[in-house]
Design a protein around this motif. Sequence first.
Motif, mmCIF file in Angstrom:
data_model
loop_
_atom_site.group_PDB
_atom_site.id
_atom_site.type_symbol
_atom_site.label_atom_id
_atom_site.label_comp_id
_atom_site.label_asym_id
_atom_site.label_seq_id
_atom_site.Cartn_x
_atom_site.Cartn_y
_atom_site.Cartn_z
ATOM 1 N N LEU A 19 0.823 -1.206 0.000
ATOM 2 C CA LEU A 19 0.000 0.000 0.000
ATOM 3 C C LEU A 19 0.860 1.260 0.000
ATOM 4 O O LEU A 19 0.562 2.217 -0.714
ATOM 5 N N SER A 20 1.938 1.278 0.765
ATOM 6 C CA SER A 20 2.769 2.484 0.823
ATOM 7 C C SER A 20 3.369 2.795 -0.552
ATOM 8 O O SER A 20 3.454 3.958 -0.940
ATOM 9 N N THR A 136 -19.284 -0.789 -4.466
ATOM 10 C CA THR A 136 -18.485 0.338 -3.998
ATOM 11 C C THR A 136 -17.011 0.039 -3.842
ATOM 12 O O THR A 136 -16.195 0.957 -3.863
ATOM 13 N N GLY A 137 -16.661 -1.220 -3.645
ATOM 14 C CA GLY A 137 -15.273 -1.559 -3.360
ATOM 15 C C GLY A 137 -14.927 -1.431 -1.891
ATOM 16 O O GLY A 137 -13.841 -1.782 -1.465
ATOM 17 N N TRP A 138 -15.851 -0.893 -1.098
ATOM 18 C CA TRP A 138 -15.623 -0.743 0.346
ATOM 19 C C TRP A 138 -15.883 -2.053 1.056
ATOM 20 O O TRP A 138 -16.797 -2.779 0.721
ATOM 21 N N GLN A 139 -15.109 -2.300 2.076
ATOM 22 C CA GLN A 139 -15.376 -3.402 2.987
ATOM 23 C C GLN A 139 -15.669 -2.787 4.338
ATOM 24 O O GLN A 139 -14.983 -1.860 4.766
ATOM 25 N N MET A 140 -16.679 -3.298 4.995
ATOM 26 C CA MET A 140 -17.065 -2.718 6.277
ATOM 27 C C MET A 140 -15.958 -2.899 7.323
ATOM 28 O O MET A 140 -15.720 -2.027 8.119
ATOM 29 N N GLN A 141 -15.320 -4.014 7.329
ATOM 30 C CA GLN A 141 -14.250 -4.269 8.290
ATOM 31 C C GLN A 141 -12.979 -4.592 7.512
ATOM 32 O O GLN A 141 -12.773 -5.711 7.103
ATOM 33 N N THR A 143 -8.575 -3.791 7.127
ATOM 34 C CA THR A 143 -7.385 -3.283 7.796
ATOM 35 C C THR A 143 -6.242 -3.221 6.795
ATOM 36 O O THR A 143 -6.230 -3.950 5.802
ATOM 37 N N TYR A 144 -5.316 -2.344 7.063
ATOM 38 C CA TYR A 144 -4.116 -2.207 6.249
ATOM 39 C C TYR A 144 -2.914 -2.217 7.181
ATOM 40 O O TYR A 144 -3.020 -1.839 8.345
#
Length: 186
Positions: A19-20, A136-141, A143-144
């Motif tokens: 991710l970074s 949406t591509g969102w996940q409710m839970q 982490t990164y």
Amino acid sequence: RIQLASCLDSVPRETLDPLSSIMQGEMNYVRSACTTGGRFAWGHKNCWPEGSKANIKSDFIIRGLYLEQIRHYLRHYHPSQLMIMTDKMLQKDAAGVMNEVFEFVGLPPTSTEVLANPKAVEELIAKQWPDFEADTGWQMQSTYAPLPDELKEEMFQFYKPHNMQLLEFLQEVYPSQDWQVALKGW
């Protein structure tokens, strides 16, 4: 070749690249291709052109340029038709803020016990919008991995002028909210 491309499209970017690294690359791209005169060039090249949507699975940096997104909506809606809040407002009183949102859009209030329970909220969303994550591509839970401190500092410096413009704009257009407090730490 086609199978590889479709396979890569189905894999989240952060699985293939940390991710970074993704965020660093996007910041460099925005600086070089999407910024003119210290402002984000909405609609320029591949910088969220008119009518497009961000790719929520990969556009990490551009999504943080909130002022341009607000300005885009204000071309179509009166300021009274937009409700703007920060993550700090939600963190401080998630259930209260959610009920404000419900009232704003004309829905009845919901039990604060339900709204204070992330699993219950996830179930409500799944019931009302079964394809939420796919759409949406969102996940409710989700982490990164923590970002390196150097990248956090670079991101802070990157967003600083944009957030100052955002603060000035919000104070002018929505003066009833104490934006200095709401945006503290940005």
